[in-house]
Design an enzyme around this catalytic site. Structure first.
Site, PDB file in Angstrom:
ATOM      1  N   ASP A 200     -62.440   5.426 -53.512  1.00 52.37           N
ATOM      2  CA  ASP A 200     -63.864   5.495 -53.827  1.00 52.37           C
ATOM      3  C   ASP A 200     -64.552   4.184 -53.458  1.00 52.37           C
ATOM      4  O   ASP A 200     -63.924   3.126 -53.401  1.00 52.37           O
ATOM      5  CB  ASP A 200     -64.069   5.730 -55.331  1.00 52.37           C
ATOM      6  CG  ASP A 200     -64.134   7.208 -55.677  1.00 52.37           C
ATOM      7  OD1 ASP A 200     -64.181   8.028 -54.751  1.00 52.37           O
ATOM      8  OD2 ASP A 200     -64.122   7.531 -56.872  1.00 52.37           O
ATOM      9  N   LYS A 222     -67.258   8.108 -47.249  1.00 56.00           N
ATOM     10  CA  LYS A 222     -67.756   8.484 -45.938  1.00 56.00           C
ATOM     11  C   LYS A 222     -67.429   9.923 -45.553  1.00 56.00           C
ATOM     12  O   LYS A 222     -67.693  10.338 -44.434  1.00 56.00           O
ATOM     13  CB  LYS A 222     -67.185   7.525 -44.879  1.00 56.00           C
ATOM     14  CG  LYS A 222     -67.700   6.098 -45.026  1.00 56.00           C
ATOM     15  CD  LYS A 222     -67.150   5.199 -43.935  1.00 56.00           C
ATOM     16  CE  LYS A 222     -67.683   3.777 -44.084  1.00 56.00           C
ATOM     17  NZ  LYS A 222     -67.128   2.875 -43.043  1.00 56.00           N
TER      18      LYS A 222
END
Length: 410
Positions: A200, A222
């Site tokens: 994360d 992403k």
């Protein structure tokens, strides 16, 4: 005997009689390991420390409140002699020698038939360190060696690869609030053993640099297609890599179950038949205020604290938070993910009775080198956020505890 090194051995004491003579600090330190080993422990001592007494009250040991008498070591497999009476220690030691009972003495190691090593544990491994030079025993050095080995095994800096086949699976690891030193030792060890790490944005990023080159790191922040699809993509990535026989770590910020979607990932893995381990993490809701000098509870000030998510405004129909009830509480309110909604949150709390001058602290990038604390009140917090340019991630603390410690600001 003293010229030769001790012979190391592991005693299996489950269900076997162990006699401890003396209920002081030495017994307090040694008894937990004997209890954990499953020994049938008899404590002989007229007095004991409160912690030792608590072990007896809990039924973990049997305590006879008297001094040592001849015959106490009959049928014992192991003895720990730790009284303040040298004569009693010598007599008990002599009895142990006659009965061939391995005996540790706290007052005179040279007169004992056994020594207690400096021990530590790390995920199924016990590290026991003894000084080999009988004439030059140095307990502090022995303990330091123990600590170095155990710490290395726990944090992954001492690599001891498994040579038997490992079971593939996923570990949901709470990485803590951001400081890499605040991840749990178990989380750090699993990270060091991982083949794949799905990380994360709010996880302890500095730890990723320590991973070996062969470890595949996937940036969960992403993964495309928006928030909902991003979670679905994370779930699919966890399942895919685990099915390839890899050890996967899902490295999350804070704790996996505190607004971390950990249960969603666990459910997806369970439906796919993937084994999963959950490693709790230090939640930012407690650690970040603490790092900024704010206790979430304090005697005479706050007897409770409540943690809520502020990612949805109070007037949003999706909100599950009972803001009117929160306004009536006298304890501490901790708001996560609420920087951009704090103005509306403050308005709602004031509208339902929370005093406008209630102290508020915003702690940005808590526990990291960029940590910053900004103080305000419910009445001024929205303007303060704007003028001071407070940005996520930030933990918001509302309540009188904010004013207890020394205040700092940007």
């Amino acid at each position: 005997m003293a010229e030769h090194p001790a012979y190391p051995v592991g005693l299996r004491l489950t269900g076997r009689r162990v006699v401890v003579i003396g209920g002081g600090q030495v017994a307090q330190r040694r008894l937990p390991a004997l209890i954990a080993a499953g020994a049938d422990v008899l404590l002989v001592s007229p007095e004991a420390t409160p912690s030792v007494e608590a072990m007896a009250d809990a039924g973990e040991i049997t305590w006879e409140r008297r001094v040592y008498t001849l015959g106490d070591l009959a049928d014992a497999w192991y003895a720990l002699i730790a009284t303040s009476d040298p004569d009693a220690n010598a007599a008990a030691s002599a009895e142990a020698e006659r009965h061939r009972v391995w005996c540790v003495r706290s007052d005179n190691a040279d007169a004992a038939t056994a020594w207690t090593p400096a021990t530590g544990h790390s995920e199924g491994v016990t590290v026991a360190v003894l000084t080999t030079d009988a004439k030059g025993r140095d307990p502090r050095h022995t303990a330091a060696v123990r600590d170095a080995v155990v710490e290395g095994l726990r944090d992954g800096t001492l690599v001891a690869p498994h040579h038997r086949t490992r079971t593939a699976g996923v570990a949901l690891v709470g990485g803590g609030p951001g400081d890499p030193d605040l991840i749990t030792v178990r989380g750090r060890r699993l990270l060091a053993e991982a083949d794949v790490v799905i990380a994360d944005r709010l996880g302890p990023r500095d730890l990723l640099a320590e991973l070996p080159p062969h470890v595949e790191v996937i940036d969960a922040a992403k993964i495309p297609y928006g928030r909902y699809m991003a979670q679905e993509a994370i779930n699919n990535a966890l399942i895919e890599h685990a099915r390839q026989g890899k050890s996967v770590v899902r490295l999350k910020g804070g704790d996996p179950y505190v607004f971390g979607r950990g249960m969603e990932e666990l459910q997806a893995l369970a439906e796919a038949g993937i084994a999963c381990t959950v490693v709790p993490g230090i939640s930012s809701s407690i650690s970040v205020p603490g790092a900024a000098g704010i206790p979430v509870t304090h005697r005479g000030v706050a007897h409770e604290f409540t943690v809520v998510s502020g990612h949805v405004a109070p007037d949003d129909e999706r909100s599950l938070v009972d803001w009117p009830s929160l306004a009536k509480l006298t304890g501490t309110l901790v708001v996560l993910m609420g920087v951009d909604k704090i103005g509306k949150i403050a308005e709602t709390l004031i509208a339902h009775g929370k005093p406008a001058d209630t102290p508020v602290a915003l702690v940005q990038e808590g526990t990291t080198a960029a940590q910053r604390r900004v103080d305000a009140t419910l009445e001024t917090v929205a303007e303060t956020v704007r003028t001071q340019e407070v940005r996520p991630p930030a933990v918001i603390v509302i309540g009188e505890v904010v004013a207890i410690g020394p205040r700092t600001s940007a």
